[in-house]
Design a protein around this motif. Structure first.
Motif, PDB file in Angstrom:
ATOM      1  N   VAL A 185      85.486   1.472  42.999  1.00 23.01           N
ATOM      2  CA  VAL A 185      85.401   2.938  42.962  1.00 23.01           C
ATOM      3  C   VAL A 185      84.298   3.449  43.881  1.00 23.01           C
ATOM      4  O   VAL A 185      84.168   4.656  44.093  1.00 23.01           O
ATOM      5  N   ILE A 186      83.505   2.529  44.417  1.00 24.18           N
ATOM      6  CA  ILE A 186      82.437   2.887  45.356  1.00 24.18           C
ATOM      7  C   ILE A 186      82.498   1.931  46.537  1.00 24.18           C
ATOM      8  O   ILE A 186      82.664   0.722  46.362  1.00 24.18           O
ATOM      9  N   ARG A 187      82.366   2.473  47.735  1.00 29.06           N
ATOM     10  CA  ARG A 187      82.345   1.671  48.949  1.00 29.06           C
ATOM     11  C   ARG A 187      80.951   1.684  49.569  1.00 29.06           C
ATOM     12  O   ARG A 187      80.187   2.641  49.400  1.00 29.06           O
ATOM     13  N   ARG A 188      80.633   0.603  50.261  1.00 33.03           N
ATOM     14  CA  ARG A 188      79.337   0.486  50.926  1.00 33.03           C
ATOM     15  C   ARG A 188      79.103   1.678  51.864  1.00 33.03           C
ATOM     16  O   ARG A 188      80.011   2.109  52.561  1.00 33.03           O
ATOM     17  N   ALA A 189      77.891   2.212  51.826  1.00 39.16           N
ATOM     18  CA  ALA A 189      77.446   3.359  52.635  1.00 39.16           C
ATOM     19  C   ALA A 189      77.917   4.703  52.081  1.00 39.16           C
ATOM     20  O   ALA A 189      77.529   5.759  52.589  1.00 39.16           O
ATOM     21  N   GLU A 190      78.748   4.671  51.047  1.00 37.53           N
ATOM     22  CA  GLU A 190      79.176   5.921  50.409  1.00 37.53           C
ATOM     23  C   GLU A 190      78.004   6.548  49.662  1.00 37.53           C
ATOM     24  O   GLU A 190      77.175   5.849  49.064  1.00 37.53           O
ATOM     25  N   MET A 191      77.927   7.880  49.680  1.00 34.94           N
ATOM     26  CA  MET A 191      76.859   8.576  48.954  1.00 34.94           C
ATOM     27  C   MET A 191      77.166   8.549  47.454  1.00 34.94           C
ATOM     28  O   MET A 191      78.261   8.933  47.029  1.00 34.94           O
ATOM     29  N   ALA A 209      75.166   3.820  48.941  1.00 36.76           N
ATOM     30  CA  ALA A 209      75.339   2.531  48.270  1.00 36.76           C
ATOM     31  C   ALA A 209      75.189   1.411  49.291  1.00 36.76           C
ATOM     32  O   ALA A 209      75.591   1.538  50.448  1.00 36.76           O
ATOM     33  N   GLN A 210      74.607   0.301  48.857  1.00 39.15           N
ATOM     34  CA  GLN A 210      74.374  -0.828  49.753  1.00 39.15           C
ATOM     35  C   GLN A 210      75.516  -1.838  49.739  1.00 39.15           C
ATOM     36  O   GLN A 210      75.527  -2.774  50.535  1.00 39.15           O
TER      37      GLN A 210
END
Length: 258
Positions: A185-191, A209-210
């Motif tokens: 539900v979250i991708r790298r570099a997404e705020m 996100a890292q």
């Protein structure tokens, strides 16, 4: 008189010939019996590999195997057997037949011991690539030889449906917990908005996100002001949390993935 005897003998010969012609198909239509342990050793899957009593049709090829196993469509096998003059009514109602690489290290005594023993397991109905989401139509119950159904397996379809494939899986492969993960539900570099709540006080910040994350995963989010990394638990799309509630969510996610 001699002519009558000759005609009688000729009629008898013709009758015997007709009997032979009609008897052969009856013998050829003997019901085939699917082997309890279906394997092949050379990559050419024949009726003899599949059935105990294929007889003269044993060398009829019905498929090929590349790798450690192959999956045959039961309806196509049934049709191929019929073309070869054989009959397989498929009494188990199988949709697919899984053929494994030759039974290396399996003795005939062991094979006989396994005869007739099957176990219903969940298998993938199609090949899926890493990152694909498992739909209800992508898995089905399939009887397999009991000795092949070892290790950790998923026994509840609802546990698999909606999950993301972690690594590529093949059609006919058994569904194992290690093959699947919760959907990202979250991708790298997404705020990501990170929330901290305690004793009625709520604080939040938003940063990149890292790494990718699913609900319950632990990720690092960078504070844009201080540049420090904050460890947070993913709570949903674009959101994460810090604190006791977040830890409880992570514990539940870890428990459900076992």
């Amino acid at each position: 008189m001699h002519r009558s005897v000759y005609m009688l003998m000729l009629t008898g010969a013709v009758a015997l010939s007709l009997i032979g012609m009609t008897a052969a198909p009856v013998q050829a239509q003997a019901t085939l019996v699917l082997k309890a342990q279906v394997t092949d050793g050379d990559g050419r899957i024949t009726l003899g590999d599949l059935f105990d009593n294929a007889g003269a049709a044993s060398d009829v090829v019905v498929g090929t195997r590349v790798g450690q196993s192959a999956v045959l469509d039961a309806g196509q096998v049934q049709a191929r057997a019929r073309q070869a003059g054989q009959s397989w009514p498929n009494p188990q109602g199988l949709r697919r037949i899984i053929v494994s690489a030759g039974a290396d290290g399996t003795t005939s005594t062991q094979a006989r011991a396994e005869a007739g023993r099957t176990k219903d397991v969940l298998v993938f109905t199609r090949t899926l690539s890493a990152g694909e989401v498992v739909a209800a139509a992508d898995i089905a119950w399939q009887p397999v030889q009991a000795h092949l159904a070892g290790g950790s397996l998923i026994s509840d379809p609802e546990t698999a449906i909606g999950k993301t494939v972690r690594v590529p899986v093949r059609e006919g492969g058994m569904v194992r917990p290690g093959d699947l993960t919760a959907p990202l539900v979250i991708r790298r570099a997404e705020m990501v908005k990170v929330t901290f709540e305690m004793n009625g006080v709520s604080l939040s910040m938003t940063g990149p996100a890292q790494k990718d994350g699913a609900v319950g995963d632990l990720i690092m989010v960078q504070n844009p002001a201080s540049k420090k990394l904050i460890e947070a638990v993913v709570t949903g799309p674009g959101s994460a949390a810090v604190g006791e509630a977040a830890q409880s969510l992570r514990n539940r996610a870890l428990y459900s993935s076992r």
